[in-house]
Design a protein around this motif. Structure first.
Motif, mmCIF file in Angstrom:
data_model
loop_
_atom_site.group_PDB
_atom_site.id
_atom_site.type_symbol
_atom_site.label_atom_id
_atom_site.label_comp_id
_atom_site.label_asym_id
_atom_site.label_seq_id
_atom_site.Cartn_x
_atom_site.Cartn_y
_atom_site.Cartn_z
ATOM 1 N N ALA A 169 1.131 -1.044 -0.102
ATOM 2 C CA ALA A 169 -0.021 -0.129 0.236
ATOM 3 C C ALA A 169 1.114 1.084 0.334
ATOM 4 C CB ALA A 169 -0.957 -0.267 1.358
ATOM 5 N N VAL A 170 2.077 0.804 0.695
ATOM 6 C CA VAL A 170 2.754 2.727 0.548
ATOM 7 C C VAL A 170 3.370 2.412 -0.599
ATOM 8 C CG1 VAL A 170 5.508 3.166 1.834
ATOM 9 C CG2 VAL A 170 2.847 2.492 3.216
ATOM 10 N N ALA A 171 3.806 1.508 -1.371
ATOM 11 C CA ALA A 171 4.652 1.466 -2.347
ATOM 12 C C ALA A 171 3.530 2.220 -3.532
ATOM 13 C CB ALA A 171 5.257 0.120 -3.146
ATOM 14 N N THR A 172 2.077 1.416 -3.645
ATOM 15 C CA THR A 172 1.064 2.385 -4.032
ATOM 16 C C THR A 172 1.197 4.127 -4.027
ATOM 17 O OG1 THR A 172 0.149 -0.229 -4.045
ATOM 18 C CG2 THR A 172 -1.137 2.033 -4.869
ATOM 19 N N ARG A 173 1.018 3.959 -2.828
ATOM 20 C CA ARG A 173 1.362 5.447 -2.888
ATOM 21 C C ARG A 173 2.384 6.403 -3.000
ATOM 22 N NH1 ARG A 173 -1.139 7.750 2.195
ATOM 23 N NH2 ARG A 173 -3.143 6.053 2.742
ATOM 24 N N LEU A 174 3.737 5.817 -3.666
ATOM 25 C CA LEU A 174 4.570 6.453 -3.393
ATOM 26 C C LEU A 174 4.362 5.476 -5.197
ATOM 27 C CD1 LEU A 174 7.447 4.945 -1.345
ATOM 28 C CD2 LEU A 174 6.963 7.268 -1.628
ATOM 29 N N LEU A 175 4.359 4.664 -6.102
ATOM 30 C CA LEU A 175 4.372 5.001 -6.984
ATOM 31 C C LEU A 175 3.642 6.165 -7.864
ATOM 32 C CD1 LEU A 175 5.442 3.629 -9.986
ATOM 33 C CD2 LEU A 175 3.676 1.658 -9.762
ATOM 34 N N TRP A 176 2.228 6.369 -7.227
ATOM 35 C CA TRP A 176 1.558 7.261 -7.495
ATOM 36 C C TRP A 176 1.995 8.476 -7.407
ATOM 37 C CZ3 TRP A 176 -2.549 7.117 -11.265
ATOM 38 C CH2 TRP A 176 -2.979 6.299 -11.114
ATOM 39 N N ALA A 177 2.341 9.493 -6.527
ATOM 40 C CA ALA A 177 3.188 9.990 -6.244
ATOM 41 C C ALA A 177 4.760 10.397 -7.739
ATOM 42 C CB ALA A 177 4.247 10.385 -4.944
ATOM 43 N N CYS A 178 5.084 9.208 -7.639
ATOM 44 C CA CYS A 178 5.736 9.804 -8.849
ATOM 45 C C CYS A 178 5.214 9.716 -10.353
ATOM 46 C CB CYS A 178 7.002 8.322 -8.640
ATOM 47 S SG CYS A 178 7.348 8.070 -7.199
ATOM 48 N N LEU A 179 4.579 9.032 -10.298
ATOM 49 C CA LEU A 179 3.426 9.691 -11.769
ATOM 50 C C LEU A 179 2.600 10.640 -11.862
ATOM 51 C CD1 LEU A 179 2.147 5.685 -12.085
ATOM 52 C CD2 LEU A 179 4.087 7.017 -13.009
ATOM 53 N N ALA A 180 2.423 11.560 -10.560
ATOM 54 C CA ALA A 180 1.760 12.633 -10.340
ATOM 55 C C ALA A 180 3.091 13.717 -11.116
ATOM 56 C CB ALA A 180 1.431 13.238 -8.789
ATOM 57 N N GLU A 181 4.571 13.066 -10.246
ATOM 58 C CA GLU A 181 5.272 14.822 -10.342
ATOM 59 C C GLU A 181 6.275 14.361 -12.212
ATOM 60 O OE1 GLU A 181 6.201 16.788 -7.625
ATOM 61 O OE2 GLU A 181 4.245 15.967 -7.231
ATOM 62 N N GLY A 182 5.746 13.565 -12.178
ATOM 63 C CA GLY A 182 7.061 13.071 -13.414
ATOM 64 C C GLY A 182 6.913 13.835 -14.419
ATOM 65 N N LYS A 183 7.540 13.188 -15.914
ATOM 66 C CA LYS A 183 7.955 13.942 -16.618
ATOM 67 C C LYS A 183 6.266 13.748 -17.567
ATOM 68 C CE LYS A 183 12.009 13.787 -18.853
ATOM 69 N NZ LYS A 183 13.481 12.660 -19.512
ATOM 70 N N GLU A 184 5.779 15.092 -18.211
ATOM 71 C CA GLU A 184 4.536 14.886 -18.957
ATOM 72 C C GLU A 184 4.428 14.561 -19.934
ATOM 73 O OE1 GLU A 184 1.834 17.599 -18.318
ATOM 74 O OE2 GLU A 184 2.352 17.894 -16.344
ATOM 75 N N GLU A 185 5.794 14.407 -20.359
ATOM 76 C CA GLU A 185 5.639 14.124 -21.787
ATOM 77 C C GLU A 185 5.528 12.181 -21.658
ATOM 78 O OE1 GLU A 185 7.303 15.863 -20.963
ATOM 79 O OE2 GLU A 185 9.806 15.692 -21.473
ATOM 80 N N GLY A 186 5.976 11.823 -20.909
ATOM 81 C CA GLY A 186 6.457 10.364 -21.059
ATOM 82 C C GLY A 186 6.641 9.757 -20.310
#
Ligand code: COA
Length: 295
Positions: free
Chosen positions: A229-246
């Motif tokens: 559950a913690v890994a899931t939150r972190l992955l979502w946060a990375c996707l939200a903060e990551g490169k717009e284009e890909g």
């Protein structure tokens, strides 16, 4: 190990700081097949400097794990490996295309593996290159197939601000080390501090579990957590903060089932990738997205 002549006038010897530019060139060209070629030759001076800095970091910390193969005074192959708290990791193995299939890769790997002596576990991530997988399997590593996810993130899929995930800093390195020891049996030692010089740390520290993720150049570079559950939150946060284009999430093995719904909901595409290769005792390796460089 002393310089070691390989058939065909190729010598394998320890890598020195002065070898870094040539080693970078060899590796950049070796990994740039087809469509990637343009991307590699278009790297900015800052990107090239960042690759070279990694090599310097590894030579400094792991001089006995850093090797080059040389032919007629020219670097034609590189192996970089590291050792942290009894875990050996192979960071790079590459041979110039004109010199492949003559045992150079095998010799480089043998030298790098000598540095694993006394370690309780070994890990690397393989490309999909058939010879790479052959080399790792015949060296006694178990190959665990993985997927990669990539594409543009569907912004509307992003969950509401994720509670519990915060920006981390050097003060969180102990937390990260503790998580690493649970997940992979060894902390990353100097590598995490090195990554943070140019990257971002995201931390999730809840009563139910803890974890961290490192982002570099807008991409997820490493993630480890004590609970899915913690890994899931972190992955979502990375996707939200990551490169717009890909975005790209690599090395999603069968043990990382928690990551699949996240990357699919985010609109990324799954495709087959190279295996994570392991041997020995090192913990569950889950939830865990290894760093391709520092594992
Ligand atoms: C993976 C890599 C480092 C291997 O280096 P190499 O010097 O070609 O490897 P070797 O010569 O030691 O091994 C070649 C193997 O392929 C086998 N082989 C079979 N047919 C072959 C062919 N037509 N050509 C080349 N090798 C062949 C050889 O028999 C040998 O296996 P064996 O030792 O079990 O008999 C090199 O291919 C490379 O740099 N690839 C691109 C970068 C990459 O993917 N690196 C791995 C990152 S994880």
């Amino acid at each position: 190990m002393a310089p070691h002549p390989v058939k065909g006038g190729v010598t394998v010897r320890p890598m020195k700081r002065g070898d870094v530019p040539a080693a970078y060139e060899t590796a950049a060209l070796a990994f740039a097949n087809g469509s990637e070629e343009a991307r590699v030759s278009d790297r900015s001076p800052a990107e090239v400097a960042s690759y070279r800095a990694r090599y310097h970091h590894l030579i400094e910390n792991d001089p006995d794990g850093s090797w080059v193969a040389e032919s007629e005074g020219r670097v034609i192959g590189v192996a970089l490996s590291l050792r942290r708290e009894g875990l050996w990791g192979l960071s790079l193995l590459t041979v110039d295309a004109a010199h492949r299939g003559r045992g150079v890769g095998k010799r480089l790997l043998e030298h790098a593996l000598a540095y694993a002596e006394g370690c309780r576990a070994r890990i690397t991530v393989s490309s999909t290159h058939p010879t790479a997988m052959r080399r790792y399997a015949t060296a006694g590593l178990r190959l665990r197939p993985t997927l990669k996810a990539d594409g543009a993130v569907r912004r509307k899929s992003l969950p509401a601000p994720l509670q519990g995930v915060r920006e981390g800093d050097e003060g969180d390195l102990d937390l990260a080390a503790e998580v690493d020891r649970r997940v992979r049996g060894a902390a990353h030692g100097p590598d995490l501090a090195f990554m943070l010089r140019t990257g971002r740390l995201l931390v999730c520290d809840l009563p139910s579990g803890r974890g961290y993720a490192v982002m570099q150049d807008g991409l997820l570079a490493l993630l480890a957590a004590t609970e899915a559950a913690v890994a899931t939150r972190l992955l979502w946060a990375c996707l939200a903060e990551g490169k717009e284009e890909g975005m790209e999430v690599r090395w999603i093995g069968a043990d990382q089932a928690w990551a699949i719904p996240v990357v699919l909901s985010a609109g990324l595409d799954l495709s087959p990738a190279g295996p994570v290769c392991v041997s020995g005792e090192m913990g569950p390796l889950s939830p865990y997205i290894p760093s391709g460089v520092f594992l």
